[in-house]
Scaffold this motif. Structure first.
Motif, PDB file in Angstrom:
ATOM      1  N   ASN A 191       0.816  -1.228   0.000  1.00 51.40           N
ATOM      2  CA  ASN A 191       0.000   0.000   0.000  1.00 51.40           C
ATOM      3  C   ASN A 191       0.840   1.265   0.000  1.00 51.40           C
ATOM      4  OD1 ASN A 191      -1.909  -1.995   0.418  1.00 51.40           O
ATOM      5  ND2 ASN A 191      -3.164  -0.735   1.771  1.00 51.40           N
TER       6      ASN A 191
ATOM      7  N   ARG B  97      -7.970   3.202  -1.639  1.00 53.15           N
ATOM      8  CA  ARG B  97      -7.846   1.733  -1.768  1.00 53.15           C
ATOM      9  C   ARG B  97      -9.024   1.020  -1.117  1.00 53.15           C
ATOM     10  NH1 ARG B  97      -2.281  -0.096  -3.315  1.00 53.15           N
ATOM     11  NH2 ARG B  97      -3.199  -2.145  -2.965  1.00 53.15           N
TER      12      ARG B  97
ATOM     13  N   TYR C 211      -4.122   2.723  -6.549  1.00 54.16           N
ATOM     14  CA  TYR C 211      -4.656   4.067  -6.310  1.00 54.16           C
ATOM     15  C   TYR C 211      -5.310   4.661  -7.556  1.00 54.16           C
ATOM     16  CZ  TYR C 211      -4.751   8.894  -4.610  1.00 54.16           C
ATOM     17  OH  TYR C 211      -5.144  10.144  -4.229  1.00 54.16           O
TER      18      TYR C 211
END
Ligand SMILES: *Cc1c(COP(=O)(O)O)cnc(C)c1O
Length: 378
Positions: free
Chosen positions: A185, A259, A357
């Motif tokens: 992430n 996300r 993203y």
């Protein structure tokens, strides 16, 4: 032809190169410079970690954990079979014997209810992996560990901003390892973090990370020269890496909001498939969603191959991963032979969909439509 939808696209905030230039201008490019300090402060002040140390990777952080716990040849370490190779490899490097746990039917996390039966007098550590950022059953893991005096090391590689009953993943075990690999992430290309939740490990962690020297104490002025005081290695990243990472950390909230929204949209869109036995990531009541990855669990390997091909024909890349480690070329002969049917099932049937993203809703619609069309739902 429609533009291709990749499986992953690294996120850039735009500040990464500016911060790297700052680090270069500052002129201290080795480890523990100003940006490393900024990253450490961010984790300790904004994210409720007691003590953290940036590392060159999650793999390196796991290797530090194995050194910190003094793992010796013959010690046993319980690890899920359905995980990335670094989870057991860090302990195998110290001579440990790996005892593989199966996954649960609900999701690929280790089956905490199976742990008690895997413990022997030689067991030292349990390594829960929070797969897809979804918490393992940490109450049961910790209860087994407490009963037998075992250490818990969380493989939190995928688990930034994930929670177990409101507590951040990576703050629950004695030690925890995070990854900032390009596919996670928040990223720094390669990179990682060791979280130290038991202060008894802090001083040795600093030494192990600095080639076995007390250099960290020296720079704080606590000793008048630095020396070789223990075994260690070079586990700290350059400040250039930390500069990149800090640009990501500053945008953690925005990254996570996006996300999680993408994940939630997949989850809702594929609800109709559940009735046909197609699995989605299921969250136990104690777990949260951190938007790390979205997967489907097909009903057979053939169905998964056909779905991958169907999506590919629509310029959409979907991928599977983790050949269960108990049947890997390196460990199959060393495994004790217990069947691990759920680990095999996820090996054969789990499919990951694009989640990044920049996956705007119109692109995500193409993925959703592609999957639903495959199952004749559209
Ligand atoms: C990505 C990952 C790792 C390895 O992380 P690196 O930073 O590449 O070393 C380890 N364990 C799990 C579960 C991962 O997903």
């Amino acid at each position: 032809m429609l533009p291709a939808i990749p499986f992953n696209k690294p996120y850039f905030s735009g500040s990464e190169t500016r911060y790297i230039e700052e680090a270069v201008r500052f002129g201290k490019l080795s480890g523990d410079g100003i940006f490393t300090e900024k990253c450490h402060s961010f984790f300790e002040q904004n994210l409720a970690f007691q003590k953290v140390l940036l590392t060159t990777s999650c793999t390196a952080a796991l290797e530090m954990a194995a050194l910190l716990l003094n793992i010796q040849p013959g010690d046993e370490v319980i690890v899920p079979s359905y995980t990335f190779v670094s989870t057991p490899n860090a302990f195998v490097l110290r001579g440990a014997k790996i005892v593989f746990a199966d996954s649960t039917a609900l999701n690929p996390n280790l089956d905490a209810a199976s742990l008690e039966a895997l413990v022997t007098p030689r067991t030292r550590v349990i390594v829960p992996v929070h797969y897809a950022g979804i918490a393992c059953d940490m109450d049961t893991v910790q209860a087994v560990a407490d009963r037998h005096g075992l250490a818990v090391v969380e493989d939190a590689a995928q688990a930034i901003d994930g929670f177990h009953n409101g507590r951040a993943l990576g703050t629950l075990g004695a030690l925890a390892a995070f990854s900032f690999h390009e596919t996670k992430n928040i990223i720094s290309g390669e990179g990682g973090l060791l979280a130290i939740n038991d202060p008894a490990y802090t001083q040795r962690a600093e030494i192990i990370r600095q080639k076995g020297t007390n250099r960290s104490s020296f720079f704080r002025g606590e000793v008048d020269k630095y020396q070789w005081v223990a075994v260690g290695s070079s586990f700290l990243p350059s400040d250039i890496i930390a500069a990149f990472l800090f640009a990501q950390l500053e945008n953690l909230a925005a990254i996570q909001a996006r996300r999680k929204a993408i994940w939630q949209r997949y989850f809702e869109a594929f609800a109709p498939l559940a009735a046909e036995g197609i699995g989605r990531p299921l969250l136990p009541a104690y777990a949260s969603n951190n938007g790390h990855l979205f997967y489907l669990v097909c009903r057979s390997p053939a169905e998964r191959s056909a779905l991958i091909a169907h999506l590919k024909s629509r310029q959409i890349l979907s991928v599977f991963h983790y050949v269960a480690l108990h049947s890997s070329p390196y460990y199959a002969k060393k495994h004790d032979g217990r069947p691990l049917p759920w680990a095999d099932h996820y090996t054969d049937c789990l499919l990951r969909l694009p989640l990044y993203y920049e996956l705007h809703p119109d692109l995500q619609n193409r993925v959703i439509d592609g999957v639903l069309a495959f199952y004749h739902r559209r």
